[in-house]
Design a protein around this motif. Structure first.
Motif, short mmCIF file in Angstrom:
data_model
loop_
_atom_site.label_atom_id
_atom_site.label_comp_id
_atom_site.label_asym_id
_atom_site.label_seq_id
_atom_site.Cartn_x
_atom_site.Cartn_y
_atom_site.Cartn_z
N LEU A 1 0.81 -1.21 0.00
CA LEU A 1 0.00 0.00 0.00
C LEU A 1 0.85 1.27 0.00
O LEU A 1 0.37 2.35 -0.39
N VAL A 2 2.11 1.14 0.41
CA VAL A 2 2.97 2.32 0.60
C VAL A 2 3.11 3.19 -0.67
O VAL A 2 2.97 4.42 -0.59
N PRO A 3 3.39 2.62 -1.85
CA PRO A 3 3.54 3.49 -3.03
C PRO A 3 2.31 4.34 -3.32
O PRO A 3 2.43 5.51 -3.71
N ILE A 4 1.13 3.75 -3.12
CA ILE A 4 -0.11 4.51 -3.35
C ILE A 4 -0.24 5.62 -2.33
O ILE A 4 -0.62 6.76 -2.66
N LEU A 5 0.08 5.32 -1.07
CA LEU A 5 0.01 6.34 -0.03
C LEU A 5 1.01 7.46 -0.30
O LEU A 5 0.70 8.64 -0.11
N VAL A 6 2.22 7.08 -0.71
CA VAL A 6 3.23 8.09 -1.04
C VAL A 6 2.71 9.02 -2.13
O VAL A 6 2.81 10.25 -2.05
N LEU A 7 2.13 8.42 -3.17
CA LEU A 7 1.62 9.20 -4.30
C LEU A 7 0.53 10.16 -3.84
O LEU A 7 0.55 11.36 -4.17
N LEU A 8 -0.44 9.65 -3.08
CA LEU A 8 -1.56 10.48 -2.65
C LEU A 8 -1.13 11.58 -1.68
O LEU A 8 -1.58 12.72 -1.79
N ILE A 9 -0.27 11.24 -0.74
CA ILE A 9 0.18 12.24 0.24
C ILE A 9 0.94 13.37 -0.45
O ILE A 9 0.74 14.56 -0.17
N LEU A 10 1.81 13.01 -1.39
CA LEU A 10 2.58 14.03 -2.08
C LEU A 10 1.71 14.89 -2.99
O LEU A 10 1.94 16.10 -3.12
N LEU A 11 0.70 14.29 -3.61
CA LEU A 11 -0.18 15.04 -4.49
C LEU A 11 -1.16 15.91 -3.70
O LEU A 11 -1.35 17.10 -4.02
N SER B 1 9.54 4.28 -4.52
CA SER B 1 9.07 3.48 -3.38
C SER B 1 8.59 2.11 -3.82
O SER B 1 8.83 1.10 -3.14
N SER B 2 7.94 2.02 -4.97
CA SER B 2 7.48 0.72 -5.46
C SER B 2 8.66 -0.18 -5.82
O SER B 2 8.62 -1.40 -5.61
N ILE B 3 9.74 0.41 -6.36
CA ILE B 3 10.94 -0.37 -6.70
C ILE B 3 11.61 -0.91 -5.43
O ILE B 3 12.00 -2.09 -5.38
N LEU B 4 11.75 -0.06 -4.43
CA LEU B 4 12.38 -0.49 -3.18
C LEU B 4 11.58 -1.61 -2.51
O LEU B 4 12.15 -2.60 -2.04
N ILE B 5 10.27 -1.47 -2.48
CA ILE B 5 9.42 -2.50 -1.86
C ILE B 5 9.45 -3.78 -2.68
O ILE B 5 9.49 -4.89 -2.12
N ALA B 6 9.46 -3.65 -4.01
CA ALA B 6 9.54 -4.83 -4.86
C ALA B 6 10.82 -5.60 -4.60
O ALA B 6 10.81 -6.84 -4.55
N TYR B 7 11.90 -4.90 -4.39
CA TYR B 7 13.21 -5.55 -4.19
C TYR B 7 13.37 -6.08 -2.77
O TYR B 7 13.81 -7.22 -2.57
N MET C 1 14.09 -8.25 -13.10
CA MET C 1 12.62 -8.26 -13.17
C MET C 1 12.06 -6.83 -13.04
O MET C 1 11.15 -6.43 -13.77
N ILE C 2 12.63 -6.09 -12.09
CA ILE C 2 12.17 -4.71 -11.87
C ILE C 2 12.49 -3.85 -13.08
O ILE C 2 11.67 -3.01 -13.50
N ALA C 3 13.67 -4.05 -13.65
CA ALA C 3 14.05 -3.27 -14.83
C ALA C 3 13.10 -3.54 -16.00
O ALA C 3 12.71 -2.61 -16.73
N LEU C 4 12.72 -4.81 -16.17
CA LEU C 4 11.77 -5.14 -17.23
C LEU C 4 10.40 -4.52 -16.96
O LEU C 4 9.72 -4.08 -17.90
#
Length: 530
Positions: A12-22, A39-45, A54-57
């Protein structure tokens, strides 16, 4: 794939980051999207076990998918700049007085009916990037113009674009049973009709305040019922054409309504933009038909190509695509291999229609003497200046959604909600569609992403899947109003890039509330066996 609380909250963090910043920090779309992607890349890894390859693709998929949107934005902005350079907007504003001196009805005709018409044939953000500048040219404030066009295009996000999102939904689920198919159609069109009716009333309110909403309530209700009931009946016969036919009828009908004595008296906008001098002295000599040349040509070409299977098939055979290998996270979530990922048919893409319309418009205006020396350089320069920051934001947002999707974050969010809610899941089912549309800015993508998931939940709960499938696509349609990438199209076209948070904050609570109401209705229907 098994999930736990940590995975759900981190997803949920990337969505929260996006909404809070916007919304809270008032960051621009490009900055907020970049932070969300990171944030989505860091959590994915770190949490979901996605490897660097995989993340690069996934990021590469996002960049490629973004191209479809950018190919709409740039030529749409060229049309806007061509119209502005020639003085066409001044003529359009004056010409609308011939239709009706009631400016609120003018806004309804363009921001609700014409935008809905464009959604019926093209979609992919075209209604927003075309409609917002037209409204601004009629005296509507830029922010209000964006709000209106986002509302106007929403209900057509399932059966509009010649039923593309609907096809995406039924391609993922089993609706071979005639009763299931019929019930899914009825639930979907019924709720979409309500969305459209609410949108029409809100547009009247945005244009004319409470007085404008009250004055136009009967007109909006009659047109809304025509569109809702018409789409419902036609969708049972031909889902592909159901939206297009009713919006075409509505387009003709509202111009007939404008001739009524009731609408022959001047009515001003509730909060109009500051009047500006005409963009061009030569523009005063232009006729209303000439002013609409790019938009008329856009409609003619789109209809001629998209409704003719032979032409569409011939032009659509040339496609561009990238191939991607299958990848698996450490948690066992696997992506598909794609020999041809998200192919783009350049000759039938909405961007091609927009670019051709822009070129025709420029050629006509130049021939008629409405484009002054150096006009083409100013048009290209202004279009590029607006497109570049918007493109950065779109790439960030779409790449973020692909990273979340490919590494299992989006699926974990949906599965977590279903696992926790159990029997009351139908209340939250529209929110899954909204989530998919919010992340991808596409009801089609949302339906492909979560259509099968909604069907599996229905089977798990042993309930009729038709209402959940309808909730999926209707939630996606509502989500299109607040989807950041689509909002970006509007703010870019309106020249207010950076105010995406202002747009989303106006609609976020209302969109969530409407999804909740539909969810409660669906839940009650299960209790009573409807």
């Amino acid at each position: 794939m098994s999930i736990n609380v940590l995975q759900w909250f981190t997803a949920l963090v990337p969505i929260l980051v996006l909404l809070i910043l916007l919304l809270r920090c008032k960051w621009g779309g490009d900055e907020a999207a970049s932070a969300g992607l990171l944030s989505s890349i860091l959590i994915a890894y770190l949490v979901f076990g996605g490897g660097a390859d995989m993340i690069a693709l996934a990021v590469a998929k996002g960049m490629w998918s973004s191209l479809s949107i950018i190919l709409v934005v740039f030529p749409a902005l060229i049309i806007y700049e061509v119209s502005r350079e020639s003085g066409a907007f001044a003529v359009i504003r004056a010409g609308m007085q011939q239709f009706t001196p009631d400016k609120v009805l003018q806004v309804l005709a363009v921001g609700w009916i014409f935008v809905g018409f464009l959604q019926g044939i093209t979609g992919f953000g075209v209604p927003v990037v075309v409609g917002a500048p037209l409204l601004i040219g009629m005296g509507v404030k830029p922010l209000t113009a964006v709000l209106i066009t986002l509302l106007g295009q929403a209900w057509g996000n399932t059966f509009g674009t010649l039923g593309l999102a609907w096809d995406g939904l039924i391609s993922q689920v089993d609706v071979s049973d005639p009763l299931t198919f019929t019930r899914t159609i009825l639930w979907s069109t019924g709720m979409l009709g309500i969305v459209n009716l609410i949108a029409g009333l809100l547009i009247a309110g945005l244009a004319g305040g409470y007085k404008g909403m009250r004055r136009n309530a009967v007109t909006v209700i009659l047109l809304g019922l025509l569109q809702g009931a018409g789409q419902m009946g036609l969708a049972l016969l031909n889902p592909m054409l159901s939206n297009f036919v009713v919006v075409s009828l509505s387009l003709g009908l509202i111009f007939m309504i404008g001739k009524l004595d009731y609408y022959r008296h001047p009515v001003e906008l509730h909060d109009p933009a500051e009047e500006k001098p005409d963009e061009s002295v030569m523009g005063q000599k232009m006729s209303i038909q000439q002013a609409f040349i790019p938009y008329l040509f856009l409609v003619i070409v789109a209809v001629a190509v998209l409704l003719n299977d032979s032409i569409k098939g011939y032009l659509g055979q040339w496609k561009l695509a990238l191939s991607f290998a299958e990848k698996t996270t450490l948690l066992g979530y696997a992506t598909h291999s794609y020999p041809a990922y998200a192919p783009i048919a350049p000759l039938t893409h909405s961007g091609a229609f927009l670019l051709l319309a822009a070129i025709i418009g420029y050629a006509c205006y130049k021939r008629w003497g409405y484009i002054q020396a150096g006009g083409v350089q100013r048009i290209i320069k202004n279009s590029l200046n607006k497109t570049i920051p918007s493109a950065i934001a779109v790439i960030g947002l779409i790449a973020m959604s692909k990273v979340m999707d490919d590494t299992g974050q989006t699926t974990v969010l949906a599965q977590g909600v279903a696992a926790v809610t159990g029997g009351i899941y139908p209340i939250l089912s529209p929110f899954i569609g909204l989530l998919g549309s919010f992340m991808t800015s596409s009801n089609l993508s949302s339906n492909i992403l979560f259509g099968s998931f909604q069907q599996k939940v229905a089977l798990m709960l042993q309930i009729d899947k038709a209402p959940l499938l309808a909730a999926q696509t209707v939630g996606g349609a509502i989500g299109s109003i607040i989807a950041p990438s689509k909002v970006l199209l509007g703010t870019t076209a309106a020249g207010i890039l950076g105010r995406e948070g202002d747009v989303i904050s106006r609609f976020l609570v209302g969109a969530m509330l409407l999804c909740a109401v539909f969810g409660v209705v669906i839940f009650i229907s299960y209790q009573f066996g409807w």
